[in-house]
Design a protein around this motif. Structure first.
Motif, PDB file in Angstrom:
ATOM      1  N   ILE A 172       6.478  -8.701  -4.923  1.00 43.83           N
ATOM      2  CA  ILE A 172       6.869  -9.389  -3.697  1.00 43.83           C
ATOM      3  C   ILE A 172       8.020 -10.307  -4.074  1.00 43.83           C
ATOM      4  N   GLY A 173       9.124 -10.150  -3.397  1.00 39.86           N
ATOM      5  CA  GLY A 173      10.267 -11.027  -3.624  1.00 39.86           C
ATOM      6  C   GLY A 173      10.474 -11.936  -2.426  1.00 39.86           C
ATOM      7  N   ALA A 174      11.178 -13.020  -2.647  1.00 45.27           N
ATOM      8  CA  ALA A 174      11.520 -13.931  -1.557  1.00 45.27           C
ATOM      9  C   ALA A 174      12.923 -14.462  -1.784  1.00 45.27           C
ATOM     10  N   THR A 175      13.689 -14.525  -0.712  1.00 46.05           N
ATOM     11  CA  THR A 175      15.043 -15.055  -0.814  1.00 46.05           C
ATOM     12  C   THR A 175      15.492 -15.535   0.567  1.00 46.05           C
ATOM     13  N   THR A 176      16.546 -16.334   0.574  1.00 45.64           N
ATOM     14  CA  THR A 176      17.065 -16.818   1.844  1.00 45.64           C
ATOM     15  C   THR A 176      17.955 -15.748   2.485  1.00 45.64           C
ATOM     16  N   THR A 177      18.158 -15.879   3.765  1.00 49.35           N
ATOM     17  CA  THR A 177      18.999 -14.932   4.495  1.00 49.35           C
ATOM     18  C   THR A 177      20.408 -14.891   3.901  1.00 49.35           C
ATOM     19  N   GLU A 178      20.948 -16.044   3.597  1.00 50.77           N
ATOM     20  CA  GLU A 178      22.311 -16.121   3.053  1.00 50.77           C
ATOM     21  C   GLU A 178      22.409 -15.420   1.705  1.00 50.77           C
ATOM     22  N   LEU A 196       0.817  -1.218   0.000  1.00 48.97           N
ATOM     23  CA  LEU A 196       0.000   0.000   0.000  1.00 48.97           C
ATOM     24  C   LEU A 196       0.852   1.269   0.000  1.00 48.97           C
ATOM     25  N   THR A 197       2.148   1.102   0.263  1.00 50.70           N
ATOM     26  CA  THR A 197       3.066   2.249   0.308  1.00 50.70           C
ATOM     27  C   THR A 197       3.543   2.589  -1.106  1.00 50.70           C
ATOM     28  N   PRO A 198       3.362   3.833  -1.553  1.00 47.36           N
ATOM     29  CA  PRO A 198       3.819   4.192  -2.905  1.00 47.36           C
ATOM     30  C   PRO A 198       5.305   3.896  -3.104  1.00 47.36           C
ATOM     31  N   GLU A 199       5.618   3.329  -4.275  1.00 45.22           N
ATOM     32  CA  GLU A 199       6.997   3.104  -4.706  1.00 45.22           C
ATOM     33  C   GLU A 199       7.773   2.161  -3.796  1.00 45.22           C
ATOM     34  N   LYS A 200       7.047   1.283  -3.093  1.00 39.79           N
ATOM     35  CA  LYS A 200       7.717   0.272  -2.279  1.00 39.79           C
ATOM     36  C   LYS A 200       7.172  -1.109  -2.616  1.00 39.79           C
ATOM     37  N   SER A 201       8.060  -2.090  -2.627  1.00 46.05           N
ATOM     38  CA  SER A 201       7.673  -3.486  -2.792  1.00 46.05           C
ATOM     39  C   SER A 201       8.200  -4.276  -1.597  1.00 46.05           C
ATOM     40  N   ALA A 202       7.715  -5.487  -1.451  1.00 44.15           N
ATOM     41  CA  ALA A 202       8.029  -6.293  -0.262  1.00 44.15           C
ATOM     42  C   ALA A 202       9.063  -7.360  -0.589  1.00 44.15           C
ATOM     43  N   LEU A 203       9.969  -7.606   0.350  1.00 43.68           N
ATOM     44  CA  LEU A 203      10.981  -8.653   0.182  1.00 43.68           C
ATOM     45  C   LEU A 203      10.988  -9.539   1.423  1.00 43.68           C
ATOM     46  N   LEU A 204      10.547 -10.782   1.258  1.00 44.43           N
ATOM     47  CA  LEU A 204      10.521 -11.757   2.345  1.00 44.43           C
ATOM     48  C   LEU A 204      11.882 -12.423   2.444  1.00 44.43           C
ATOM     49  N   LEU A 251       3.747  -8.711  -8.961  1.00 44.67           N
ATOM     50  CA  LEU A 251       4.656  -9.744  -9.449  1.00 44.67           C
ATOM     51  C   LEU A 251       5.292 -10.448  -8.261  1.00 44.67           C
ATOM     52  N   PHE A 252       5.258 -11.785  -8.247  1.00 40.76           N
ATOM     53  CA  PHE A 252       5.962 -12.537  -7.207  1.00 40.76           C
ATOM     54  C   PHE A 252       7.134 -13.262  -7.838  1.00 40.76           C
ATOM     55  N   ILE A 253       8.326 -12.953  -7.347  1.00 44.95           N
ATOM     56  CA  ILE A 253       9.546 -13.614  -7.843  1.00 44.95           C
ATOM     57  C   ILE A 253      10.242 -14.280  -6.669  1.00 44.95           C
ATOM     58  N   ASP A 254      10.219 -15.604  -6.674  1.00 45.44           N
ATOM     59  CA  ASP A 254      10.978 -16.360  -5.680  1.00 45.44           C
ATOM     60  C   ASP A 254      12.452 -16.322  -6.095  1.00 45.44           C
ATOM     61  N   GLU A 255      13.331 -16.564  -5.136  1.00 49.39           N
ATOM     62  CA  GLU A 255      14.772 -16.512  -5.409  1.00 49.39           C
ATOM     63  C   GLU A 255      15.148 -15.167  -6.049  1.00 49.39           C
ATOM     64  N   THR A 256      14.725 -14.107  -5.389  1.00 47.50           N
ATOM     65  CA  THR A 256      14.920 -12.747  -5.913  1.00 47.50           C
ATOM     66  C   THR A 256      16.387 -12.404  -6.123  1.00 47.50           C
ATOM     67  N   ILE A 274       0.883 -12.601  -9.596  1.00 48.38           N
ATOM     68  CA  ILE A 274       1.394 -13.480 -10.651  1.00 48.38           C
ATOM     69  C   ILE A 274       2.802 -13.927 -10.293  1.00 48.38           C
ATOM     70  N   LYS A 275       2.964 -15.234 -10.151  1.00 47.16           N
ATOM     71  CA  LYS A 275       4.281 -15.795  -9.857  1.00 47.16           C
ATOM     72  C   LYS A 275       5.012 -16.098 -11.157  1.00 47.16           C
ATOM     73  N   ILE A 276       6.241 -15.604 -11.250  1.00 49.24           N
ATOM     74  CA  ILE A 276       7.049 -15.847 -12.447  1.00 49.24           C
ATOM     75  C   ILE A 276       8.414 -16.381 -12.052  1.00 49.24           C
ATOM     76  N   ASN A 277       8.817 -17.440 -12.717  1.00 47.07           N
ATOM     77  CA  ASN A 277      10.168 -17.962 -12.568  1.00 47.07           C
ATOM     78  C   ASN A 277      11.065 -17.162 -13.497  1.00 47.07           C
ATOM     79  N   ILE A 278      11.960 -16.385 -12.929  1.00 52.65           N
ATOM     80  CA  ILE A 278      12.732 -15.438 -13.728  1.00 52.65           C
ATOM     81  C   ILE A 278      13.591 -16.134 -14.787  1.00 52.65           C
ATOM     82  N   THR A 279      14.016 -17.374 -14.515  1.00 55.18           N
ATOM     83  CA  THR A 279      14.844 -18.069 -15.510  1.00 55.18           C
ATOM     84  C   THR A 279      14.048 -18.407 -16.765  1.00 55.18           C
ATOM     85  N   SER A 280      12.714 -18.435 -16.667  1.00 59.76           N
ATOM     86  CA  SER A 280      11.901 -18.695 -17.864  1.00 59.76           C
ATOM     87  C   SER A 280      11.905 -17.498 -18.804  1.00 59.76           C
ATOM     88  N   LEU A 281      12.406 -16.345 -18.329  1.00 60.18           N
ATOM     89  CA  LEU A 281      12.424 -15.131 -19.144  1.00 60.18           C
ATOM     90  C   LEU A 281      13.762 -14.930 -19.864  1.00 60.18           C
TER      91      LEU A 281
END
Length: 311
Positions: A157-163, A42-50, A120-125, A84-91
């Motif tokens: 929304i992105g998702a990545t591991t701590t490492e 809901l915040t302008p110009e911000k996206s979420a990273l898990l 857009l949801f990108i796992d392994e951001t 929409i979930k997208i696997n970035i390697t498919s692009l």
């Protein structure tokens, strides 16, 4: 018509999480993380990273948001949106249309700039900012997305591991400042038991086998699985953590029943799943098998389970 996207990258390479069938809430006991995500979106110009360790349910949180959008359980400003979930390697690579060749990622960015109410949801951001040619063909995905993220025409929304967050994303400060980091911690034992219990209807529907024990027995079984897989019993650096490591064992009990052509999960199937658990130390497993025999002696006797048969 100039600049119009003729081929939909979202339709061709994306999965609409908001149109999936959800048997139960995919993100049980993750209300705080979901609220943080929604506030960020809901915040302008911000996206979420898990950000969190593997196997703790980052993708489930995103599916939980999609589930809440389905049920109109989100703020009015987010009702009717799609995730929409997208696997970035498919692009990777190009697409030829009307004799012209264009990068798929360019087409995606164009489409997102022209499409409303899409997250857009990108796992392994981390792949976005990894300049390693072996990982992404040398394409700088992050720079291609930055302008849209800056303007707010692309919500993500992105998702990545701590490492991987520390290794790759922290190095790209320009990309990072477009995101609000949301820490996803491993669930505690009582919460993990709750997640397992809440996931039973989904497994029953997906696999076609029922778990027809009383609520008391169900809770005993789930508590046992959680206890046998706690932090100090896991094989070192195995990716699975709560709740994933427990869900693997529970799902295996269902598949043992399916293998036996039976309509119900019984003690012999739970026993087989425990005996064949892969992610805990072997000496621990020996002790846990003996503990299972003691704790569930009444049901094992009642169902005449052959304790020498381990699946």
């Amino acid at each position: 018509m100039n600049g119009e996207v003729k081929i939909s990258m979202l339709e061709r390479y994306g999965e609409d999480l908001t149109s999936k069938e959800y048997i139960t809430d995919p993100a049980i006991a993750r209300d705080n993380e979901i609220k943080q995500c929604l506030l960020t979106l809901l915040t302008p110009e911000k996206s979420a990273l898990l950000v969190g360790k593997p196997g703790i349910g980052k993708t489930a949180i995103v599916e939980g948001i999609a589930y809440r959008i389905q049920k109109d359980l989100v703020p009015d400003a987010l009702k009717g949106w799609k995730i929409i979930k997208i696997n970035i390697t498919s692009l990777l690579g190009t697409i030829t249309s009307d004799g012209q060749s264009e990068n798929r990622i360019d087409l995606l960015v164009k489409e997102l700039n022209q499409t409303e109410k899409v997250i857009l949801f990108i796992d392994e951001t981390h792949v976005l900012v990894n300049k390693n040619a072996a990982a992404n063909g040398g394409i700088d995905f992050a720079n291609m997305l930055k302008a849209g993220l800056d303007r707010g025409t692309i919500k993500m929304i992105g998702a990545t591991t701590t490492e991987e967050y520390e290794t790759y994303i922290l190095r790209d400060r320009a990309f990072l400042r477009r995101f609000q980091k949301i820490d996803v911690l491993e669930t505690d034992k009582p919460t993990t038991v709750k997640i397992l219990l809440g996931t039973l209807p989904k497994l029953e529907k997906q696999i076609g086998v029922q778990f027809n024990y009383s609520n008391y027995v169900k809770e005993r079984v789930m508590a046992f699985i959680v206890e046998m897989t706690d932090e100090y019993k896991r094989v070192y650096e195995v990716a699975s953590r709560y709740p994933d490591i427990c869900l693997n064992i529970l799902t295996n009990a269902f598949t043992y029943a399916l293998y036996d052509n039976e309509q119900e999960v019984k003690m012999k199937h739970i026993y087989a799943a425990i005996c064949n658990a892969k992610n805990i130390y072997e000496d621990v497993k020996v002790k846990e098998i003996e503990r299972f025999k003691t704790e569930f002696k009444d049901l094992l006797l009642e169902e005449n389970v052959d304790l020498n048969e381990r699946g």
